[in-house]
Design an enzyme around this catalytic site. Structure first.
Site, PDB file in Angstrom:
ATOM      1  N   HIS A 172      -9.154  12.903   4.634  1.00 23.09           N
ATOM      2  CA  HIS A 172      -8.664  11.668   4.052  1.00 23.09           C
ATOM      3  C   HIS A 172      -9.484  10.445   4.496  1.00 23.09           C
ATOM      4  O   HIS A 172     -10.202   9.871   3.684  1.00 23.09           O
ATOM      5  CB  HIS A 172      -7.184  11.532   4.446  1.00 23.09           C
ATOM      6  CG  HIS A 172      -6.489  10.348   3.872  1.00 23.09           C
ATOM      7  ND1 HIS A 172      -5.128  10.286   3.752  1.00 23.09           N
ATOM      8  CD2 HIS A 172      -6.943   9.164   3.418  1.00 23.09           C
ATOM      9  CE1 HIS A 172      -4.775   9.129   3.222  1.00 23.09           C
ATOM     10  NE2 HIS A 172      -5.864   8.425   3.019  1.00 23.09           N
ATOM     11  N   SER A 228       0.835  -1.209   0.000  1.00 16.64           N
ATOM     12  CA  SER A 228       0.000   0.000   0.000  1.00 16.64           C
ATOM     13  C   SER A 228       0.869   1.258   0.000  1.00 16.64           C
ATOM     14  O   SER A 228       1.947   1.287   0.593  1.00 16.64           O
ATOM     15  CB  SER A 228      -0.860  -0.023   1.274  1.00 16.64           C
ATOM     16  OG  SER A 228      -1.363   1.262   1.548  1.00 16.64           O
ATOM     17  N   SER A 229       0.349   2.318  -0.631  1.00 18.93           N
ATOM     18  CA  SER A 229       1.056   3.605  -0.588  1.00 18.93           C
ATOM     19  C   SER A 229       1.112   4.156   0.834  1.00 18.93           C
ATOM     20  O   SER A 229       1.902   5.036   1.140  1.00 18.93           O
ATOM     21  CB  SER A 229       0.369   4.618  -1.513  1.00 18.93           C
ATOM     22  OG  SER A 229      -0.961   4.824  -1.079  1.00 18.93           O
ATOM     23  N   GLU A 230       0.258   3.619   1.715  1.00 18.82           N
ATOM     24  CA  GLU A 230       0.283   4.044   3.116  1.00 18.82           C
ATOM     25  C   GLU A 230       1.178   3.139   3.972  1.00 18.82           C
ATOM     26  O   GLU A 230       1.018   3.085   5.194  1.00 18.82           O
ATOM     27  CB  GLU A 230      -1.135   4.100   3.693  1.00 18.82           C
ATOM     28  CG  GLU A 230      -2.035   5.143   3.062  1.00 18.82           C
ATOM     29  CD  GLU A 230      -1.580   6.601   3.231  1.00 18.82           C
ATOM     30  OE1 GLU A 230      -0.573   6.829   3.924  1.00 18.82           O
ATOM     31  OE2 GLU A 230      -2.221   7.483   2.645  1.00 18.82           O
ATOM     32  N   HIS A 262     -11.486   4.480   3.995  1.00 15.44           N
ATOM     33  CA  HIS A 262     -12.062   5.755   3.582  1.00 15.44           C
ATOM     34  C   HIS A 262     -13.578   5.684   3.709  1.00 15.44           C
ATOM     35  O   HIS A 262     -14.299   6.235   2.870  1.00 15.44           O
ATOM     36  CB  HIS A 262     -11.675   6.079   2.145  1.00 15.44           C
ATOM     37  CG  HIS A 262     -10.197   6.173   1.915  1.00 15.44           C
ATOM     38  ND1 HIS A 262      -9.629   6.080   0.672  1.00 15.44           N
ATOM     39  CD2 HIS A 262      -9.164   6.354   2.774  1.00 15.44           C
ATOM     40  CE1 HIS A 262      -8.302   6.203   0.771  1.00 15.44           C
ATOM     41  NE2 HIS A 262      -7.997   6.361   2.049  1.00 15.44           N
TER      42      HIS A 262
HETATM   43 ZN   LIG Z   1      -6.051   6.484   2.493  1.00 12.68          ZN
END
Ligand SMILES: [Zn+2]
Length: 160
Positions: free
Chosen positions: A103, A18-20, A41
């Site tokens: 976010h 994940s980008s997170e 989200h």
């Molecule tokens: Zn997110």
């Protein structure tokens, strides 16, 4: 599913993490008491995040299952180290969930079922608050009442 180590290196799986990933790693580093993190989200919790309003405790289950209000971390760009550090700062050593400004939501647990249950309870409470504001002014439970609900839930609630 992608398995990474605490340095963020992929150990299993063919996909990119994940980008997170910085967020997940930073929270696991800061909170040795937790073993699961869910980042979502979900619409109603995110509505609070975009208004940068905490989700206060107005119903028993948020106190019991999550343990208190869901605060808002300072804004940072998605996927950034700054976002990770802001989330860690807002969570402290006690909170089980935090809203990421504009976010979404991050929820912690000792295991995934607990983290998922907390996500559901937070989304339900976000919905209750939005509807209760349509009807009037929701009463927010005091820190003392929240602590009492949490303690009773942890000690006495449900089947043994
Ligand atoms: Zn997110």
């Amino acid at each position: 599913m992608v398995v990474v180590n605490m340095s963020g290196e992929v150990e299993q799986g063919k996909w990119k993490p994940s980008s997170e990933l910085p967020l997940h790693l930073a929270v696991y580093q800061a909170r040795k008491d937790i073993k699961a993190i869910i980042h979502t989200h979900s619409v109603l919790a995110t509505a609070f995040a975009v208004c940068r309003q905490e989700i206060p405790v107005v119903a028993e289950d948020l106190a019991q299952v999550v343990g208190g209000p869901v605060r808002v971390a300072d804004y940072a760009h998605p996927g950034s180290v700054e976002l990770a550090l802001n989330a860690v700062k807002a969570l402290g050593q006690e909170d089980n969930a935090v809203l990421l400004a504009n976010h979404g939501l991050v929820v912690l647990g000792n295991d995934f079922p607990t983290a998922l249950q907390r996500c559901r309870v937070i989304e339900r409470n976000a919905q209750i608050i939005i509807w209760s504001k349509v009807l009037g002014s929701p009463y927010i439970l005091t820190p003392e009442k929240i602590a009492e609900l949490r303690k009773n839930y942890l000690c006495d609630y449900g089947q043994k």
